[in-house]
Design a protein around this motif. Structure first.
Motif, PDB file in Angstrom:
ATOM      1  N   LEU A 127       2.949  -7.692  -5.629  1.00 44.05           N
ATOM      2  CA  LEU A 127       2.370  -7.725  -4.142  1.00 44.05           C
ATOM      3  C   LEU A 127       3.358  -7.880  -3.155  1.00 44.05           C
ATOM      4  O   LEU A 127       4.337  -9.093  -3.227  1.00 44.05           O
TER       5      LEU A 127
ATOM      6  N   ASN B 130       4.920  -7.670   1.212  1.00 44.60           N
ATOM      7  CA  ASN B 130       4.429  -7.346   2.448  1.00 44.60           C
ATOM      8  C   ASN B 130       5.856  -7.431   3.330  1.00 44.60           C
ATOM      9  O   ASN B 130       6.448  -8.458   3.310  1.00 44.60           O
TER      10      ASN B 130
ATOM     11  N   TRP C 183      -0.009  -5.940   3.374  1.00 43.99           N
ATOM     12  CA  TRP C 183       0.020  -6.293   2.151  1.00 43.99           C
ATOM     13  C   TRP C 183       0.248  -5.076   1.106  1.00 43.99           C
ATOM     14  O   TRP C 183      -0.859  -4.058   1.235  1.00 43.99           O
ATOM     15  N   GLU C 184       1.066  -4.649   0.099  1.00 47.51           N
ATOM     16  CA  GLU C 184       1.003  -3.638  -0.677  1.00 47.51           C
ATOM     17  C   GLU C 184       0.826  -3.996  -2.080  1.00 47.51           C
ATOM     18  O   GLU C 184       1.602  -4.952  -2.438  1.00 47.51           O
ATOM     19  N   LEU C 185       0.197  -3.061  -3.022  1.00 50.14           N
ATOM     20  CA  LEU C 185       0.245  -3.641  -4.331  1.00 50.14           C
ATOM     21  C   LEU C 185       0.901  -2.528  -5.276  1.00 50.14           C
ATOM     22  O   LEU C 185       0.331  -1.256  -5.064  1.00 50.14           O
TER      23      LEU C 185
ATOM     24  N   ASP D  10       0.958   2.519  -3.406  1.00 49.84           N
ATOM     25  CA  ASP D  10       0.168   1.320  -2.923  1.00 49.84           C
ATOM     26  C   ASP D  10      -1.153   1.439  -3.636  1.00 49.84           C
ATOM     27  O   ASP D  10      -1.800   2.506  -3.265  1.00 49.84           O
TER      28      ASP D  10
ATOM     29  N   SER E  90      -3.515  -0.902  -3.562  1.00 50.86           N
ATOM     30  CA  SER E  90      -4.348  -2.200  -2.939  1.00 50.86           C
ATOM     31  C   SER E  90      -5.911  -1.557  -3.075  1.00 50.86           C
ATOM     32  O   SER E  90      -6.941  -2.290  -3.290  1.00 50.86           O
ATOM     33  N   LYS E  91      -6.182  -0.313  -2.581  1.00 48.35           N
ATOM     34  CA  LYS E  91      -7.342   0.147  -2.453  1.00 48.35           C
ATOM     35  C   LYS E  91      -8.109   0.489  -3.772  1.00 48.35           C
ATOM     36  O   LYS E  91      -9.409   0.374  -4.052  1.00 48.35           O
TER      37      LYS E  91
ATOM     38  N   PRO F 175      -8.801  -3.584  -5.850  1.00 50.59           N
ATOM     39  CA  PRO F 175      -8.915  -4.433  -4.831  1.00 50.59           C
ATOM     40  C   PRO F 175      -9.069  -6.086  -5.811  1.00 50.59           C
ATOM     41  O   PRO F 175      -8.609  -7.029  -5.051  1.00 50.59           O
TER      42      PRO F 175
ATOM     43  N   HIS G 181      -5.460  -7.104  -6.077  1.00 46.17           N
ATOM     44  CA  HIS G 181      -4.922  -7.513  -4.866  1.00 46.17           C
ATOM     45  C   HIS G 181      -5.644  -8.891  -4.476  1.00 46.17           C
ATOM     46  O   HIS G 181      -4.649  -9.810  -4.111  1.00 46.17           O
ATOM     47  N   ARG G 182      -6.641  -9.071  -4.467  1.00 39.07           N
ATOM     48  CA  ARG G 182      -7.271 -10.624  -4.221  1.00 39.07           C
ATOM     49  C   ARG G 182      -6.437 -11.708  -4.993  1.00 39.07           C
ATOM     50  O   ARG G 182      -6.096 -12.497  -4.670  1.00 39.07           O
TER      51      ARG G 182
END
Length: 561
Positions: free
Chosen positions: A490, A492, A503-505, A517, A519-520, A523, A526-527
């Protein structure tokens, strides 16, 4: 990818191969190169000639996933304590402390009272302790190496500067470097001083001094090379003449291809694209190409020169009969340096630019010689990063993933690779383990307990990793943040550093260049990593403050003062 694979070249390994296990405490030679990119060494895919480091790799182990800090002081504070740099006193570079950070625990700008230095612990454990080279961990006498456990030292206190006897520092506020020898300041250096040679000579002299006694030694050889300004002796200036005329695009592509051959990089992995601000090589004018290639020629010669002196040290230890029981470690302190000092000063601080032109030689014909300033900029730094994203100063892979070589007693692998997830704080813990010493935090609760993992089982071939997929570590500098857990990262990057501020995953197993990325798409992951970031920030007392190195000076405001 691989866990540990043996090179087909291992049979050609060095005749100085150490036994897998040492019956006595090992000597430890810790060598740190400055601002050396991940792909620069020959044994990591580079075209630069590094025969001594390549030979070290062939009798030991290379790590492809070893992480340092984004810049020098944070890395060195972790390397010499085993604690996160926010705990050790370098939550920020002291040059860029923000108003909310000044005076706060973890932001002292020197190794604070919460940590015990590696040299102190090993000296108390029966070791001779030597240091030669760059310190950058505090400039007051009670912060010097001699006050932090080093029995012998020949030290440059600042982060960079002239490699010659003139002791010049390209900073108008502090134009002269500070050196110490065995805890005493030096008013001058010998006329023939050149950093890589002089620091190597000092370590060899220390080994000579204690040759007859039975105590092991810990030697910290912290080269100035290859920090700018680039410098080499005159007979090295043209060793790479014409070698970079093909340009940074072609050199980078060739390095990436060799990394794929080595197995460091999957053959189908996407690589980080050329940065938007870097023009394609074939769009440059002939003069621009000539000057750019020359910068890289000097850098390559400086790196090969450092390797030459590393070879001198290793051969000297062999002559003394000490090499077989010496654990030798080589690493870089961070990724490749993208900044061009003069160009940066012209943009951010015109007064400093004028001072540099008046006090330093900026003529390309003088590059590499005493009194000159030369560096190579973002294009060649991206070459140093290989397939990875960005470079020094960033928490992306190009900034914090660095080369690591380990060879000597306790190292089973010859010419092997490991992709185990490793961190700079692992090294002091490994040294304590192999030396059989107990860290003083066991009996003194005021001291921070080192957070690293011993690499001894990995080196001995009894384990493939020192972390599980649930283990993690974090990083923050200049507001840029990252969490690494297993294959996931993760990140930033603040807007001032060229990021989105969001923030990017990334999954580094499939995307080592941090391009996609997730992130979407992921999720929950990411959390989960965001929660780890919050834990990291709380555990280490992270304080965000100011714009750090991204703040531009206001000439109008300065004129009114």
């Amino acid at each position: 990818m691989f866990k540990v694979c043996l090179s087909a070249l291992a049979a050609l390994g060095c005749a100085l191969l150490a036994p897998a296990q040492a019956a006595e405490k090992p000597n430890i030679l810790l060598i740190v190169g400055d601002d050396i990119g991940y792909s620069d060494l020959g044994c990591f895919g580079g075209e630069i000639r590094t025969p001594n480091l390549d030979a070290l790799a062939q009798r030991g182990l290379r790590a492809s996933s070893f992480y340092a800090g984004p810049t020098c002081s944070p890395t060195r504070s972790m390397l010499l304590t085993g604690s996160d740099h926010h705990v050790a006193g370098f939550g920020n570079m002291h040059e860029y402390l923000g108003p909310q950070q000044k005076g706060k625990p973890g932001y002292e700008g020197y190794l604070n009272a919460r940590v015990a230095s590696l040299a102190q612990v090993l000296r108390d454990g029966g070791y001779h302790t030597y240091m030669a080279g760059k310190w950058h961990l505090g400039e007051e006498p009670d912060q010097w190496p001699a006050a932090k456990g080093f029995e012998r030292d020949f030290t440059l206190m600042q982060g960079g500067g002239s490699n010659w006897s003139d002791m010049g520092y390209p900073n108008p506020a502090h134009p002269r470097l500070t050196y110490t020898r065995n805890g005493k300041p030096l008013a001058k250096l010998p006329d023939d001083h050149f950093s890589s040679q002089a620091f190597s000579d000092f370590i060899m002299a220390c080994a000579d001094e204690h040759q007859a006694d039975d105590k092991p030694f810990f030697a910290y050889l912290s080269y100035q090379a290859c920090h700018s300004p680039f410098a080499v002796p005159d007979d090295w200036l043209d060793k790479y003449k014409g070698a970079y005329d093909s340009g940074y695009d072609a050199v980078r592509a060739a390095r990436i291809a060799r990394m794929q051959e080595f197995g460091i990089l999957p053959k189908d992995a996407a690589v980080s694209p050329r940065l938007p601000g870097i023009p394609a090589w074939d769009t440059l004018t002939p003069e621009q190409r000539k000057l750019s290639a020359r910068r890289m020629e000097i850098y390559a010669a400086m790196l090969e020169n450092m390797d030459f002196h590393i070879g001198r040290v290793l051969r000297h230890l062999a002559k003394l009969g000490k090499l077989d029981n010496t654990l030798v470690i080589f690493m870089s302190d961070n990724g490749a340096e993208p900044l061009e000092l003069l160009a940066l000063a012209q943009t951010l601080d015109p007064k400093m630019a004028a001072w540099l032109k008046e006090n330093w030689n900026t003529d390309p014909a003088a590059w590499g010689r005493k009194g000159s300033i030369s560096d190579y900029g973002a294009a060649w730094a991206q070459v140093g990063s290989g397939p990875f994203r960005l470079f020094k100063g960033q928490v992306t892979e190009g900034g914090i993933r660095v080369p690591l070589l380990v060879a000597g007693p306790g190292v089973k692998h010859r010419g092997g690779w490991t992709d185990a997830l490793l961190h700079v704080t692992d090294l002091p813990v490994t040294f304590f383990d192999l030396a059989g010493v107990v860290h003083p935090s066991k009996t003194n609760p005021a001291l921070a307990t080192p957070i690293g993992r011993s690499l001894a089982p990995l080196l001995a071939g009894t384990a493939d990793a020192v972390r599980t997929d649930k283990d993690w570590f974090g990083e923050e500098l200049f507001g840029n943040r990252a969490i690494r857990q297993g294959d996931w990262k993760l990140v930033n990057i603040v807007k001032g550093a060229g990021g989105s501020g969001e923030w990017e995953l990334f999954n580094l197993r499939s995307d080592p260049a941090e391009r996609v990325d997730l992130s979407k798409k992921e999720p929950a992951k990411h959390r989960q990593l965001m929660a780890l970031w919050d834990e990291y920030a709380e555990q280490n007392g992270v304080i965000f403050s100011g714009e750090g190195p991204y703040k531009k000076k206001d000439p109008a405001a300065e004129a009114s003062q």
